[in-house]
Design a protein around this motif. Sequence first.
Motif, PDB file in Angstrom:
ATOM      1  N   PRO A 107       0.796  -1.234   0.000  1.00 45.32           N
ATOM      2  CA  PRO A 107       0.000   0.000   0.000  1.00 45.32           C
ATOM      3  C   PRO A 107       0.828   1.283   0.000  1.00 45.32           C
ATOM      4  CG  PRO A 107      -0.109  -1.075   2.136  1.00 45.32           C
ATOM      5  CD  PRO A 107       0.624  -2.004   1.225  1.00 45.32           C
ATOM      6  N   GLY A 108       2.045   1.246   0.510  1.00 45.55           N
ATOM      7  CA  GLY A 108       2.870   2.450   0.589  1.00 45.55           C
ATOM      8  C   GLY A 108       3.681   2.723  -0.662  1.00 45.55           C
ATOM      9  N   LYS A 109       3.594   1.845  -1.643  1.00 44.12           N
ATOM     10  CA  LYS A 109       4.366   2.010  -2.881  1.00 44.12           C
ATOM     11  C   LYS A 109       3.814   3.197  -3.673  1.00 44.12           C
ATOM     12  CE  LYS A 109       6.938  -0.202  -6.218  1.00 44.12           C
ATOM     13  NZ  LYS A 109       8.326   0.070  -6.251  1.00 44.12           N
ATOM     14  N   THR A 110       4.716   4.052  -4.108  1.00 42.89           N
ATOM     15  CA  THR A 110       4.328   5.249  -4.871  1.00 42.89           C
ATOM     16  C   THR A 110       3.921   4.853  -6.283  1.00 42.89           C
ATOM     17  OG1 THR A 110       5.892   6.543  -3.580  1.00 42.89           O
ATOM     18  CG2 THR A 110       5.119   7.533  -5.615  1.00 42.89           C
ATOM     19  N   LEU A 111       2.897   5.516  -6.794  1.00 48.54           N
ATOM     20  CA  LEU A 111       2.422   5.240  -8.147  1.00 48.54           C
ATOM     21  C   LEU A 111       3.481   5.605  -9.183  1.00 48.54           C
ATOM     22  CD1 LEU A 111      -1.285   6.430  -7.828  1.00 48.54           C
ATOM     23  CD2 LEU A 111      -0.339   4.136  -7.543  1.00 48.54           C
ATOM     24  N   ARG A 112       3.417   5.001 -10.339  1.00 42.16           N
ATOM     25  CA  ARG A 112       4.479   5.074 -11.342  1.00 42.16           C
ATOM     26  C   ARG A 112       4.509   6.356 -12.162  1.00 42.16           C
ATOM     27  NH1 ARG A 112       6.210  -0.161 -14.038  1.00 42.16           N
ATOM     28  NH2 ARG A 112       5.950   1.120 -15.867  1.00 42.16           N
ATOM     29  N   HIS A 113       3.374   6.915 -12.504  1.00 38.74           N
ATOM     30  CA  HIS A 113       3.365   8.099 -13.371  1.00 38.74           C
ATOM     31  C   HIS A 113       4.045   9.262 -12.647  1.00 38.74           C
ATOM     32  CE1 HIS A 113       1.933  11.466 -15.753  1.00 38.74           C
ATOM     33  NE2 HIS A 113       1.700  10.589 -16.715  1.00 38.74           N
ATOM     34  N   PRO A 114       4.907  10.005 -13.336  1.00 37.77           N
ATOM     35  CA  PRO A 114       5.639  11.100 -12.671  1.00 37.77           C
ATOM     36  C   PRO A 114       4.735  12.115 -11.965  1.00 37.77           C
ATOM     37  CG  PRO A 114       6.566  10.687 -14.834  1.00 37.77           C
ATOM     38  CD  PRO A 114       5.331   9.832 -14.732  1.00 37.77           C
ATOM     39  N   ALA A 115       3.589  12.433 -12.531  1.00 34.64           N
ATOM     40  CA  ALA A 115       2.696  13.409 -11.890  1.00 34.64           C
ATOM     41  C   ALA A 115       2.187  12.893 -10.549  1.00 34.64           C
ATOM     42  CB  ALA A 115       1.522  13.739 -12.816  1.00 34.64           C
ATOM     43  N   GLU A 116       1.829  11.622 -10.499  1.00 34.44           N
ATOM     44  CA  GLU A 116       1.350  11.034  -9.248  1.00 34.44           C
ATOM     45  C   GLU A 116       2.498  10.788  -8.279  1.00 34.44           C
ATOM     46  OE1 GLU A 116      -0.156   8.317 -11.776  1.00 34.44           O
ATOM     47  OE2 GLU A 116      -1.912   9.557 -12.150  1.00 34.44           O
ATOM     48  N   ALA A 117       3.645  10.377  -8.805  1.00 36.58           N
ATOM     49  CA  ALA A 117       4.809  10.135  -7.950  1.00 36.58           C
ATOM     50  C   ALA A 117       5.261  11.429  -7.282  1.00 36.58           C
ATOM     51  CB  ALA A 117       5.947   9.521  -8.764  1.00 36.58           C
ATOM     52  N   GLU A 118       5.304  12.527  -8.050  1.00 37.65           N
ATOM     53  CA  GLU A 118       5.702  13.830  -7.485  1.00 37.65           C
ATOM     54  C   GLU A 118       4.741  14.284  -6.402  1.00 37.65           C
ATOM     55  OE1 GLU A 118       6.179  16.643 -10.679  1.00 37.65           O
ATOM     56  OE2 GLU A 118       7.748  15.429 -11.621  1.00 37.65           O
ATOM     57  N   ALA A 119       3.478  13.935  -6.541  1.00 40.34           N
ATOM     58  CA  ALA A 119       2.479  14.305  -5.534  1.00 40.34           C
ATOM     59  C   ALA A 119       2.494  13.352  -4.342  1.00 40.34           C
ATOM     60  CB  ALA A 119       1.093  14.327  -6.172  1.00 40.34           C
ATOM     61  N   GLY A 120       3.304  12.291  -4.423  1.00 37.91           N
ATOM     62  CA  GLY A 120       3.389  11.333  -3.324  1.00 37.91           C
ATOM     63  C   GLY A 120       2.205  10.389  -3.238  1.00 37.91           C
ATOM     64  N   LEU A 121       1.462  10.230  -4.333  1.00 38.80           N
ATOM     65  CA  LEU A 121       0.300   9.345  -4.309  1.00 38.80           C
ATOM     66  C   LEU A 121       0.755   7.893  -4.286  1.00 38.80           C
ATOM     67  CD1 LEU A 121      -2.013  11.199  -6.832  1.00 38.80           C
ATOM     68  CD2 LEU A 121      -2.129  11.201  -4.343  1.00 38.80           C
ATOM     69  N   THR A 122       0.094   7.110  -3.460  1.00 33.16           N
ATOM     70  CA  THR A 122       0.474   5.714  -3.250  1.00 33.16           C
ATOM     71  C   THR A 122      -0.625   4.770  -3.716  1.00 33.16           C
ATOM     72  OG1 THR A 122      -0.510   5.668  -1.057  1.00 33.16           O
ATOM     73  CG2 THR A 122       1.821   6.340  -1.198  1.00 33.16           C
ATOM     74  N   VAL A 123      -0.300   3.506  -3.685  1.00 32.77           N
ATOM     75  CA  VAL A 123      -1.287   2.478  -4.002  1.00 32.77           C
ATOM     76  C   VAL A 123      -2.486   2.618  -3.056  1.00 32.77           C
ATOM     77  CG1 VAL A 123      -1.705  -0.014  -3.941  1.00 32.77           C
ATOM     78  CG2 VAL A 123       0.374   0.877  -4.987  1.00 32.77           C
ATOM     79  N   ALA A 124      -2.230   2.879  -1.794  1.00 36.58           N
ATOM     80  CA  ALA A 124      -3.324   3.037  -0.822  1.00 36.58           C
ATOM     81  C   ALA A 124      -4.245   4.190  -1.206  1.00 36.58           C
ATOM     82  CB  ALA A 124      -2.768   3.262   0.582  1.00 36.58           C
ATOM     83  N   SER A 125      -3.680   5.294  -1.688  1.00 39.08           N
ATOM     84  CA  SER A 125      -4.531   6.421  -2.076  1.00 39.08           C
ATOM     85  C   SER A 125      -5.371   6.072  -3.299  1.00 39.08           C
ATOM     86  CB  SER A 125      -3.704   7.695  -2.311  1.00 39.08           C
ATOM     87  OG  SER A 125      -2.750   7.508  -3.329  1.00 39.08           O
ATOM     88  N   LEU A 126      -4.799   5.349  -4.246  1.00 37.79           N
ATOM     89  CA  LEU A 126      -5.550   4.914  -5.426  1.00 37.79           C
ATOM     90  C   LEU A 126      -6.675   3.975  -5.020  1.00 37.79           C
ATOM     91  CD1 LEU A 126      -6.003   4.578  -8.495  1.00 37.79           C
ATOM     92  CD2 LEU A 126      -4.335   2.719  -8.393  1.00 37.79           C
ATOM     93  N   LEU A 127      -6.354   2.981  -4.208  1.00 29.02           N
ATOM     94  CA  LEU A 127      -7.371   2.024  -3.788  1.00 29.02           C
ATOM     95  C   LEU A 127      -8.455   2.692  -2.952  1.00 29.02           C
ATOM     96  CD1 LEU A 127      -5.115  -1.055  -2.978  1.00 29.02           C
ATOM     97  CD2 LEU A 127      -6.579  -0.708  -4.985  1.00 29.02           C
ATOM     98  N   GLY A 128      -8.069   3.675  -2.140  1.00 27.82           N
ATOM     99  CA  GLY A 128      -9.054   4.415  -1.364  1.00 27.82           C
ATOM    100  C   GLY A 128     -10.027   5.165  -2.255  1.00 27.82           C
ATOM    101  N   LEU A 129      -9.502   5.754  -3.305  1.00 27.52           N
ATOM    102  CA  LEU A 129     -10.343   6.476  -4.259  1.00 27.52           C
ATOM    103  C   LEU A 129     -11.300   5.515  -4.959  1.00 27.52           C
ATOM    104  CD1 LEU A 129     -10.953   9.170  -5.719  1.00 27.52           C
ATOM    105  CD2 LEU A 129      -9.178   8.522  -7.360  1.00 27.52           C
ATOM    106  N   LEU A 130     -10.798   4.382  -5.395  1.00 30.41           N
ATOM    107  CA  LEU A 130     -11.647   3.404  -6.070  1.00 30.41           C
ATOM    108  C   LEU A 130     -12.683   2.818  -5.114  1.00 30.41           C
ATOM    109  CD1 LEU A 130      -8.969   1.623  -8.275  1.00 30.41           C
ATOM    110  CD2 LEU A 130     -10.706   3.267  -9.021  1.00 30.41           C
ATOM    111  N   ALA A 131     -12.302   2.598  -3.864  1.00 30.96           N
ATOM    112  CA  ALA A 131     -13.241   2.062  -2.876  1.00 30.96           C
ATOM    113  C   ALA A 131     -14.339   3.066  -2.569  1.00 30.96           C
ATOM    114  CB  ALA A 131     -12.506   1.668  -1.593  1.00 30.96           C
TER     115      ALA A 131
END
Length: 119
Positions: free
Chosen positions: A74-98
């Motif tokens: 869950p703490g792994k940073t997302l791959r796209h540079p825009a999301e990585a620069e913002a510090g978005l993680t797998v947990a934030s993505l899954l939270g949004l989808l949930a």
Amino acid sequence: MGGVPEPHTGWTFVTNHARVLATIAEDQNARIRDIAARCRLTERAVQKIISDLEQSGFLSRAREGRGNTYRIEPGKTLRHPAEAEAGLTVASLLGLLAQDEAHRAAPSGNDAHAEGDRS
């Protein structure tokens, strides 16, 4: 057997990788067949996506009996540079989808905003 899912043409907002990851987040013991059906993908496509996610460190799996148990990082940073620069993680993505799933599952008429709160 279910056969090949109906094809989709055009683009979508959510990638197949995100769909597979979200499905695994809901059931860490899900079978590839079930993931494929839920995501409307072929089993082969799901196997490739799981392999991609494992190789990139977003997911690991352990064999348990005849099935697999998946572990998401869950703490792994997302791959796209825009999301990585913002510090978005797998947990934030899954939270949004949930949140989206919860919103769609909620019975209509219970949201005061949907009814135009007149108080």
